[in-house]
Motif scaffolding. Structure first.
Motif, PDB file in Angstrom:
ATOM      1  N   LEU A 121      -6.931   6.974  18.059  1.00  0.00           N
ATOM      2  CA  LEU A 121      -7.255   7.440  16.709  1.00  0.00           C
ATOM      3  C   LEU A 121      -8.762   7.547  16.501  1.00  0.00           C
ATOM      4  CD1 LEU A 121      -4.641   5.422  14.606  1.00  0.00           C
ATOM      5  CD2 LEU A 121      -4.562   7.840  15.236  1.00  0.00           C
ATOM      6  N   ILE A 122      -9.509   6.554  16.995  1.00  0.00           N
ATOM      7  CA  ILE A 122     -10.971   6.597  16.855  1.00  0.00           C
ATOM      8  C   ILE A 122     -11.552   7.755  17.651  1.00  0.00           C
ATOM      9  CG2 ILE A 122     -13.120   5.357  17.339  1.00  0.00           C
ATOM     10  CD1 ILE A 122     -11.640   2.764  16.781  1.00  0.00           C
ATOM     11  N   LEU A 123     -11.032   7.986  18.864  1.00  0.00           N
ATOM     12  CA  LEU A 123     -11.514   9.111  19.666  1.00  0.00           C
ATOM     13  C   LEU A 123     -11.257  10.437  18.969  1.00  0.00           C
ATOM     14  CD1 LEU A 123     -10.448   8.058  23.283  1.00  0.00           C
ATOM     15  CD2 LEU A 123     -12.772   8.195  22.375  1.00  0.00           C
ATOM     16  N   ALA A 124     -10.088  10.561  18.343  1.00  0.00           N
ATOM     17  CA  ALA A 124      -9.784  11.786  17.606  1.00  0.00           C
ATOM     18  C   ALA A 124     -10.783  11.995  16.469  1.00  0.00           C
ATOM     19  CB  ALA A 124      -8.358  11.730  17.069  1.00  0.00           C
ATOM     20  N   MET A 125     -11.158  10.906  15.791  1.00  0.00           N
ATOM     21  CA  MET A 125     -12.130  11.004  14.707  1.00  0.00           C
ATOM     22  C   MET A 125     -13.505  11.388  15.228  1.00  0.00           C
ATOM     23  SD  MET A 125     -13.078   8.088  11.847  1.00  0.00           S
ATOM     24  CE  MET A 125     -11.335   7.981  11.405  1.00  0.00           C
ATOM     25  N   ILE A 126     -13.885  10.809  16.379  1.00  0.00           N
ATOM     26  CA  ILE A 126     -15.191  11.145  16.967  1.00  0.00           C
ATOM     27  C   ILE A 126     -15.238  12.614  17.354  1.00  0.00           C
ATOM     28  CG2 ILE A 126     -16.697  10.746  18.961  1.00  0.00           C
ATOM     29  CD1 ILE A 126     -15.723   7.835  18.929  1.00  0.00           C
ATOM     30  N   VAL A 127     -14.171  13.088  17.986  1.00  0.00           N
ATOM     31  CA  VAL A 127     -14.121  14.501  18.387  1.00  0.00           C
ATOM     32  C   VAL A 127     -14.214  15.404  17.163  1.00  0.00           C
ATOM     33  CG1 VAL A 127     -12.643  16.286  19.388  1.00  0.00           C
ATOM     34  CG2 VAL A 127     -12.867  14.067  20.523  1.00  0.00           C
ATOM     35  N   TRP A 128     -13.518  15.011  16.097  1.00  0.00           N
ATOM     36  CA  TRP A 128     -13.534  15.833  14.882  1.00  0.00           C
ATOM     37  C   TRP A 128     -14.931  15.861  14.255  1.00  0.00           C
ATOM     38  CZ3 TRP A 128     -12.616  13.691   9.516  1.00  0.00           C
ATOM     39  CH2 TRP A 128     -12.643  14.722   8.563  1.00  0.00           C
ATOM     40  N   LEU A 129     -15.535  14.684  14.072  1.00  0.00           N
ATOM     41  CA  LEU A 129     -16.834  14.623  13.400  1.00  0.00           C
ATOM     42  C   LEU A 129     -17.948  15.228  14.249  1.00  0.00           C
ATOM     43  CD1 LEU A 129     -16.619  11.023  11.869  1.00  0.00           C
ATOM     44  CD2 LEU A 129     -16.375  13.201  10.667  1.00  0.00           C
ATOM     45  N   CYS A 130     -18.005  14.807  15.518  1.00  0.00           N
ATOM     46  CA  CYS A 130     -19.080  15.311  16.382  1.00  0.00           C
ATOM     47  C   CYS A 130     -18.859  16.783  16.731  1.00  0.00           C
ATOM     48  CB  CYS A 130     -19.174  14.468  17.657  1.00  0.00           C
ATOM     49  SG  CYS A 130     -19.669  12.760  17.351  1.00  0.00           S
ATOM     50  N   GLY A 131     -17.587  17.167  16.903  1.00  0.00           N
ATOM     51  CA  GLY A 131     -17.300  18.580  17.166  1.00  0.00           C
ATOM     52  C   GLY A 131     -17.722  19.459  16.009  1.00  0.00           C
ATOM     53  N   ASP A 132     -17.487  18.985  14.794  1.00  0.00           N
ATOM     54  CA  ASP A 132     -17.904  19.736  13.615  1.00  0.00           C
ATOM     55  C   ASP A 132     -19.421  19.859  13.558  1.00  0.00           C
ATOM     56  OD1 ASP A 132     -17.062  20.885  10.891  1.00  0.00           O
ATOM     57  OD2 ASP A 132     -18.544  19.369  10.309  1.00  0.00           O
ATOM     58  N   ALA A 133     -20.128  18.776  13.929  1.00  0.00           N
ATOM     59  CA  ALA A 133     -21.596  18.814  13.931  1.00  0.00           C
ATOM     60  C   ALA A 133     -22.117  19.803  14.964  1.00  0.00           C
ATOM     61  CB  ALA A 133     -22.147  17.418  14.201  1.00  0.00           C
ATOM     62  N   VAL A 134     -21.449  19.873  16.119  1.00  0.00           N
ATOM     63  CA  VAL A 134     -21.883  20.795  17.174  1.00  0.00           C
ATOM     64  C   VAL A 134     -21.605  22.237  16.783  1.00  0.00           C
ATOM     65  CG1 VAL A 134     -21.455  21.525  19.550  1.00  0.00           C
ATOM     66  CG2 VAL A 134     -21.615  19.092  19.010  1.00  0.00           C
ATOM     67  N   VAL A 135     -20.450  22.484  16.188  1.00  0.00           N
ATOM     68  CA  VAL A 135     -20.058  23.862  15.852  1.00  0.00           C
ATOM     69  C   VAL A 135     -20.812  24.374  14.624  1.00  0.00           C
ATOM     70  CG1 VAL A 135     -18.129  25.310  15.079  1.00  0.00           C
ATOM     71  CG2 VAL A 135     -17.788  23.636  16.909  1.00  0.00           C
ATOM     72  N   ARG A 136     -20.931  23.532  13.603  1.00  0.00           N
ATOM     73  CA  ARG A 136     -21.511  23.983  12.348  1.00  0.00           C
ATOM     74  C   ARG A 136     -22.950  23.538  12.135  1.00  0.00           C
ATOM     75  NH1 ARG A 136     -16.698  23.225   7.829  1.00  0.00           N
ATOM     76  NH2 ARG A 136     -14.997  24.166   9.048  1.00  0.00           N
ATOM     77  N   GLY A 137     -23.402  22.635  12.961  1.00  0.00           N
ATOM     78  CA  GLY A 137     -24.757  22.118  12.779  1.00  0.00           C
ATOM     79  C   GLY A 137     -25.824  23.146  13.094  1.00  0.00           C
ATOM     80  N   VAL A 138     -27.008  22.891  12.577  1.00  0.00           N
ATOM     81  CA  VAL A 138     -28.156  23.772  12.842  1.00  0.00           C
ATOM     82  C   VAL A 138     -29.296  22.935  13.394  1.00  0.00           C
ATOM     83  CG1 VAL A 138     -27.520  25.466  11.073  1.00  0.00           C
ATOM     84  CG2 VAL A 138     -28.937  23.495  10.449  1.00  0.00           C
ATOM     85  N   GLY A 139     -30.119  23.565  14.200  1.00  0.00           N
ATOM     86  CA  GLY A 139     -31.273  22.872  14.756  1.00  0.00           C
ATOM     87  C   GLY A 139     -30.884  21.690  15.606  1.00  0.00           C
ATOM     88  N   SER A 140     -31.515  20.552  15.307  1.00  0.00           N
ATOM     89  CA  SER A 140     -31.254  19.350  16.098  1.00  0.00           C
ATOM     90  C   SER A 140     -29.912  18.703  15.768  1.00  0.00           C
ATOM     91  CB  SER A 140     -32.369  18.326  15.884  1.00  0.00           C
ATOM     92  OG  SER A 140     -32.427  17.926  14.513  1.00  0.00           O
ATOM     93  N   GLY A 141     -29.257  19.181  14.701  1.00  0.00           N
ATOM     94  CA  GLY A 141     -27.973  18.609  14.305  1.00  0.00           C
ATOM     95  C   GLY A 141     -26.931  18.710  15.406  1.00  0.00           C
ATOM     96  N   ARG A 142     -26.938  19.826  16.134  1.00  0.00           N
ATOM     97  CA  ARG A 142     -25.975  19.992  17.228  1.00  0.00           C
ATOM     98  C   ARG A 142     -26.228  18.989  18.345  1.00  0.00           C
ATOM     99  NH1 ARG A 142     -25.308  26.570  17.966  1.00  0.00           N
ATOM    100  NH2 ARG A 142     -24.382  26.959  15.906  1.00  0.00           N
TER     101      ARG A 142
END
Length: 207
Positions: free
Chosen positions: A27-48
């Motif tokens: 469950l924690i891994l799923a949350m990490i993938v969701w949060l960090c994946g969202d940051a990589v896909v939608r983030g800008v600049g250093s956020g990714r």
């Protein structure tokens, strides 16, 4: 005690691990993938890059403390997989396996924790109360009046330790159960976690 034949086969490993820890880890891994994946896909600049570094640090640490811990025991030895170490103990080197506030094995003057065998004091107290009720004179299932005695309740950690103790006593004299204790660091967990933490620290400083 009879010395086992050197040709006597060793049976398949018994595996001891915490199902609840594995479920929590998934469950924690799923949350990490969701949060960090969202940051990589939608983030800008250093956020990714921050999202990637956070995932690189968090994923191995989550695996280390939830999914990874396990104990493998057979007729010759036990192998302990703790968060950051792999420990192999031939039964001939094991002095004792015990469960107090935590499950642990004593060997060659050292003590090794069994992370995958959590001790629940609440479960132990409940099992002790159940056993006391069954052992009381005249209690149903106590074996009185010639009847068969009911199985004595045991906490799961205590049952696991009892099984490993039995394996240790039975296998201590086997030729294949001799040798030194082997301890190896789990660099496959440590290295990515350290790299991810260092990268995350640098990115947060220069952000």
């Amino acid at each position: 005690m009879t010395t086992p034949s050197p040709h006597e086969p060793a049976f398949a490993d018994r595996v001891y691990r915490s199902p609840m820890a594995v479920v929590t880890g998934v469950l924690i891994l799923a949350m990490i993938v969701w949060l960090c994946g969202d940051a990589v896909v939608r983030g800008v600049g250093s956020g990714r890059w921050i999202g990637l570094a956070a995932a690189l640090c968090a994923v191995p640490l989550t695996v280390a403390f939830t999914i990874r811990p396990a104990v493998f025991a057979n007729e010759d030895r036990m192998r302990i997989r703790n968060p950051f170490r792999n420990i192999e103990l031939p039964w001939g080197a094991v002095d004792a396996v015990r469960a107090g506030y935590s499950a642990e094995v004593l060997a060659d003057g050292a003590k090794y924790q069994l992370w995958s065998v959590p001790v629940s004091l609440r479960e132990r107290k409940k099992a002790n109360r159940s056993a006391a009720r069954h052992e009381a004179p005249g209690a149903k299932g106590s074996g009185g009046a010639g009847g068969p005695a009911a199985p004595v309740a045991r906490a799961s950690a205590d049952k696991a330790v009892d099984e490993m103790t039995e394996l240790a006593e039975r296998g201590a004299g086997r030729p294949g159960a001799q040798g030194p204790v082997s301890v190896r660091w789990a660099w496959e967990i440590i290295a990515p976690a350290v790299v991810g933490a260092a990268a995350l620290a640098v990115l947060l400083v220069v952000k």
